[in-house]
Design a protein around this motif. Sequence first.
Motif, mmCIF file in Angstrom:
data_model
loop_
_atom_site.group_PDB
_atom_site.id
_atom_site.type_symbol
_atom_site.label_atom_id
_atom_site.label_comp_id
_atom_site.label_asym_id
_atom_site.label_seq_id
_atom_site.Cartn_x
_atom_site.Cartn_y
_atom_site.Cartn_z
ATOM 1 N N ILE A 203 5.208 -11.469 11.066
ATOM 2 C CA ILE A 203 4.158 -11.160 12.061
ATOM 3 C C ILE A 203 4.675 -11.402 13.470
ATOM 4 O O ILE A 203 4.475 -10.581 14.368
ATOM 5 C CB ILE A 203 2.898 -12.019 11.807
ATOM 6 C CG1 ILE A 203 2.134 -11.470 10.618
ATOM 7 C CG2 ILE A 203 2.000 -12.046 13.030
ATOM 8 C CD1 ILE A 203 0.756 -12.027 10.451
ATOM 9 N N THR A 204 5.384 -12.537 13.661
ATOM 10 C CA THR A 204 5.902 -12.820 15.002
ATOM 11 C C THR A 204 6.955 -11.791 15.388
ATOM 12 O O THR A 204 7.085 -11.447 16.559
ATOM 13 C CB THR A 204 6.508 -14.228 15.088
ATOM 14 O OG1 THR A 204 7.555 -14.332 14.138
ATOM 15 C CG2 THR A 204 5.489 -15.298 14.857
ATOM 16 N N PHE A 207 5.092 -8.775 16.641
ATOM 17 C CA PHE A 207 4.638 -9.058 18.006
ATOM 18 C C PHE A 207 5.808 -8.989 18.978
ATOM 19 O O PHE A 207 5.715 -8.401 20.054
ATOM 20 C CB PHE A 207 4.012 -10.457 18.076
ATOM 21 C CG PHE A 207 2.556 -10.481 17.723
ATOM 22 C CD1 PHE A 207 1.643 -9.698 18.414
ATOM 23 C CD2 PHE A 207 2.086 -11.292 16.709
ATOM 24 C CE1 PHE A 207 0.299 -9.729 18.095
ATOM 25 C CE2 PHE A 207 0.746 -11.328 16.380
ATOM 26 C CZ PHE A 207 -0.149 -10.541 17.072
ATOM 27 N N LYS A 296 5.404 -4.008 0.958
ATOM 28 C CA LYS A 296 4.230 -4.854 1.112
ATOM 29 C C LYS A 296 4.067 -5.304 2.561
ATOM 30 O O LYS A 296 2.963 -5.392 3.072
ATOM 31 C CB LYS A 296 4.331 -6.073 0.188
ATOM 32 C CG LYS A 296 4.308 -5.681 -1.287
ATOM 33 C CD LYS A 296 4.012 -6.854 -2.180
ATOM 34 C CE LYS A 296 5.162 -7.811 -2.280
ATOM 35 N NZ LYS A 296 4.821 -9.001 -3.070
ATOM 36 N N ASN A 297 5.201 -5.588 3.220
ATOM 37 C CA ASN A 297 5.119 -6.120 4.586
ATOM 38 C C ASN A 297 4.780 -5.068 5.636
ATOM 39 O O ASN A 297 4.380 -5.420 6.739
ATOM 40 C CB ASN A 297 6.433 -6.803 4.965
ATOM 41 C CG ASN A 297 6.508 -8.204 4.399
ATOM 42 O OD1 ASN A 297 5.493 -8.861 4.255
ATOM 43 N ND2 ASN A 297 7.694 -8.640 4.049
ATOM 44 N N SER A 299 2.319 -3.499 5.723
ATOM 45 C CA SER A 299 0.883 -3.640 5.981
ATOM 46 C C SER A 299 0.631 -4.447 7.253
ATOM 47 O O SER A 299 -0.448 -4.352 7.834
ATOM 48 C CB SER A 299 0.198 -4.291 4.791
ATOM 49 O OG SER A 299 0.748 -5.555 4.542
ATOM 50 N N LEU A 300 1.634 -5.239 7.684
ATOM 51 C CA LEU A 300 1.412 -6.097 8.847
ATOM 52 C C LEU A 300 1.366 -5.343 10.165
ATOM 53 O O LEU A 300 0.988 -5.909 11.183
ATOM 54 C CB LEU A 300 2.512 -7.159 8.908
ATOM 55 C CG LEU A 300 2.354 -8.219 7.840
ATOM 56 C CD1 LEU A 300 3.532 -9.148 7.853
ATOM 57 C CD2 LEU A 300 1.080 -8.987 8.078
ATOM 58 N N SER A 302 -0.667 -3.373 11.056
ATOM 59 C CA SER A 302 -2.046 -3.242 11.527
ATOM 60 C C SER A 302 -2.363 -4.308 12.571
ATOM 61 O O SER A 302 -3.323 -4.168 13.326
ATOM 62 C CB SER A 302 -3.026 -3.311 10.359
ATOM 63 O OG SER A 302 -2.841 -4.491 9.637
ATOM 64 N N ILE A 303 -1.531 -5.350 12.641
ATOM 65 C CA ILE A 303 -1.754 -6.412 13.617
ATOM 66 C C ILE A 303 -1.526 -5.902 15.046
ATOM 67 O O ILE A 303 -2.065 -6.451 16.002
ATOM 68 C CB ILE A 303 -0.854 -7.621 13.276
ATOM 69 C CG1 ILE A 303 -1.528 -8.908 13.691
ATOM 70 C CG2 ILE A 303 0.491 -7.529 13.915
ATOM 71 C CD1 ILE A 303 -1.873 -9.778 12.559
ATOM 72 N N LEU A 310 -3.437 -0.076 4.269
ATOM 73 C CA LEU A 310 -4.357 -1.213 4.245
ATOM 74 C C LEU A 310 -5.146 -1.278 5.545
ATOM 75 O O LEU A 310 -6.347 -1.550 5.546
ATOM 76 C CB LEU A 310 -3.574 -2.505 4.014
ATOM 77 C CG LEU A 310 -4.383 -3.766 3.795
ATOM 78 C CD1 LEU A 310 -5.353 -3.592 2.657
ATOM 79 C CD2 LEU A 310 -3.466 -4.944 3.533
ATOM 80 N N GLN A 314 -9.169 -1.063 5.917
ATOM 81 C CA GLN A 314 -9.909 -2.113 6.596
ATOM 82 C C GLN A 314 -10.750 -1.526 7.734
ATOM 83 O O GLN A 314 -11.910 -1.871 7.906
ATOM 84 C CB GLN A 314 -8.914 -3.159 7.127
ATOM 85 C CG GLN A 314 -9.540 -4.317 7.865
ATOM 86 C CD GLN A 314 -10.325 -5.219 6.938
ATOM 87 O OE1 GLN A 314 -10.083 -5.236 5.732
ATOM 88 N NE2 GLN A 314 -11.280 -5.940 7.478
ATOM 89 N N PRO B 126 0.306 -6.483 -1.351
ATOM 90 C CA PRO B 126 0.639 -7.233 -0.137
ATOM 91 C C PRO B 126 -0.224 -8.475 0.032
ATOM 92 O O PRO B 126 -1.407 -8.468 -0.335
ATOM 93 C CB PRO B 126 0.342 -6.229 0.982
ATOM 94 C CG PRO B 126 0.281 -4.904 0.357
ATOM 95 C CD PRO B 126 -0.103 -5.099 -1.059
ATOM 96 N N LEU B 128 -1.326 -9.564 2.786
ATOM 97 C CA LEU B 128 -2.407 -9.257 3.736
ATOM 98 C C LEU B 128 -3.644 -8.759 2.995
ATOM 99 O O LEU B 128 -4.776 -9.042 3.390
ATOM 100 C CB LEU B 128 -1.935 -8.212 4.762
ATOM 101 C CG LEU B 128 -2.923 -7.896 5.878
ATOM 102 C CD1 LEU B 128 -3.206 -9.127 6.712
ATOM 103 C CD2 LEU B 128 -2.403 -6.776 6.761
ATOM 104 N N SER B 325 1.162 -17.573 8.978
ATOM 105 C CA SER B 325 0.907 -16.758 10.173
ATOM 106 C C SER B 325 -0.028 -15.588 9.868
ATOM 107 O O SER B 325 -0.561 -14.977 10.790
ATOM 108 C CB SER B 325 2.219 -16.225 10.732
ATOM 109 O OG SER B 325 2.835 -15.372 9.804
ATOM 110 N N LEU B 358 8.834 -18.850 18.040
ATOM 111 C CA LEU B 358 9.964 -18.654 17.132
ATOM 112 C C LEU B 358 10.726 -19.963 16.952
ATOM 113 O O LEU B 358 11.116 -20.325 15.837
ATOM 114 C CB LEU B 358 10.903 -17.567 17.673
ATOM 115 C CG LEU B 358 10.331 -16.152 17.747
ATOM 116 C CD1 LEU B 358 11.384 -15.187 18.251
ATOM 117 C CD2 LEU B 358 9.816 -15.703 16.389
#
Lengths: 359, 384
Positions: A203-204, A207, A296-297, A299-300, A302-303, A310, A314, B126, B128, B325, B358
């Motif tokens: 996630i970071t 970002f 799978k990742n 999907s992140l 969307s952040i 996904l 949502q 996932p 999420l 996170s 980080l």
Amino acid sequence: MTAAGTLGVRPLRASLIRRLKADYFSTPLNALVSLACLAAIVAIVVPLVRWAVINADFAGTTRADCTGGGACWVFVKARFGQFMYGFYPPSERWRVNLAALLMIGATALSFWPGLPRRALTVPLLWAGLLVVAAWLLAGGAGLPRVETRQWGGLMLTVFLSVYAGALAVPLGILLALGRQSELPVIRLVATIFIEFWRGVPIITVIFLASLLLPLVMPAGWDIDRLIRALVGLAFVIAAYMAEAVRGGLQAVPKGQWEAASAQGLGYWQTTGLIVLPQALRISMPAMTNEFIALVKNTSLVSIVSIFDLLGIAQASLADPAWVGMNMEAYAFAGTVYWLICFGLSRWSRHLETSRKTTH
Amino acid sequence: MTRYFYDKRVREIFWQVALLAGLAVTIVLVVRNASQNMVNAGMASGFDFLWRTSGIDVPFVLTSYTPESNILALLWVGVANTLVITFVAAIAATLLGFVIGVARLSPNKLLSGLAGAYIEFVRNIPLLFFVLFWYFGVIAALPGPRQSIGLFAVAFLNNRGLTIPIPTDGTAFRIAAVVVLAGFLAQAAIAVWAKRRRDATGAIFPVWATGLALFLGVPAVAFGVAAVVSAWDVPALRGFNFRGGFVLVPEFVALFAALATYTAGFIAEIVRGGIQSVVKGQWEAAYALGLRPNRALNLVVIPQAMRVMIPPLTSQYLNVLKNSSFGAAIAFPELVSVFVGSALTNTGQAIEIIAITLAIYLALGLAVSAFMNWYNARTRLVTR
């Protein structure tokens, strides 16, 4: 005993009962466990089937058509286009379908046993496919342009997985070789790169890519936000791929290097012709597992407001016309993810058993 | 000239210098662009913002933070929440994972099939998905405070979270924590002493028994006494909501449930692999040496299974830390959520904030792997 007796139904049934007794009711504890499991299965499966099939509504177009009290699949039907393509203009969706067909064709061709010079043609094939698919999806040069803002749904999940994977595999191989290198500077740089991306949450990284990439580019350069997320995902997955490849490199015995050196081959010849082919074959299952993690990742994203499968499921819950469709949306998105990842993991297991190599 | 080109040493130095030069050029370009862009956009730089008043309200605080505190205190709220959720989720995932992993190996095909179905279900979706599902699908669908699901009449689960009792004064628990720590240290000392004595005299001291007493018994007694001695603030329904107690917000409950159930699927596979890696011959060899079953288990089987399980378990604990996170997706105030989310929006200092975040994850991750590597080094196979 007669022939009819040995082949007849009755002894078979008797042996079935005996086997059931031996397997599930041998001791009081075993019987208790079996009954508890049976109860659990009934408690899960019966309401699930009742909700998803028996009381569910399949026909209709609006919320009012859902009267059965079970799942309202009408919602999924109404939203199907968005779940698949996001906000991609319906008149242009044939381009996505064509790109998907090309990808399926390229995959099939990659595993076709008659393919000549596989090590050369497969990377070229995929490089060509990625260029053609990107042109098809984004448009330009004759085709009307479709902004990446409009991309979404399953198509975006697949797009991110394939392109991030395609960037990550060569980068991961280079990093793995770097980490195994005898040259201290190269080894150190590769190790720091790998450990950094593996050590921070994905996630970071997303970002980081979406906020900092525009900041470090020369003024006036604008990188598409989908590309930013893609670069972030690709770096992380490359670091994990590198570790998968390193496992393969370590499994190639040192004698292979020595034999190649004795033949007078240099570093790149030894690596490219002797060591890497063996290492990649060994690390294929591990690399497939990393690819599943990548799928799978994705999907992140969307952040940062990029709506993959996904994310769009949502987001669809906010529609006032379809309030309370949470379970239907999750059930649909979850099933699609599960089918993709389970298929890939079966394939990875198949690779593991069918391609066993020995030294 | 060609002599140098074909010299292996010269070429090696050339490649390394080229890599360093390339990195240096990239860094210079990146820094120059960033500073230019920041000047153009009128953005501030430096770490002074950490001492500014945050003004951000956080719904789940374990420290003495208030919106009047500075941003450094806000950062500490995020770190504390990340550590708490990681710790409780890792423990729950380990327990659940061990149960499912052992069930997977059961001779009862129904049980092993159920465990297998759980593992295949969880691992191919996932994380999420689970976070959103638990938050929007399960917790949001729970009844309101008046129809709460009571747990032993002291904790209450409803769509506003899980309300648990807390002691009004934490002194007794702090003393209990010190006692527990002393117990752990005593166990470590006993283990060292027992090994030395075994190496010297061959006498086996029941380290497992004292370990069980000191690791389970002492904490149970210490916290039990603390619980009885302390006065409790038990939640009770007043009007439309609960008063008293401590509210674990829905975000916490959902993230905890998602992390625990998801990670358990991975830990179950690790446990299965670890147990299966100990071949039957090891049991037979241990019996042939005259060891009794529990000694064979403690001295022969468990050490070998642990050796296989520790490195992948370490990765899973690191994953729980990093995956905490995902709280950012449902606004649980963990590190990413409060710092990269709220603090960044308020201050706009993206570079500093992301760098700090980080650095904290890397430091925490290094601490976890250093501990697990130390433990691994103690238990690994030593070969010639």
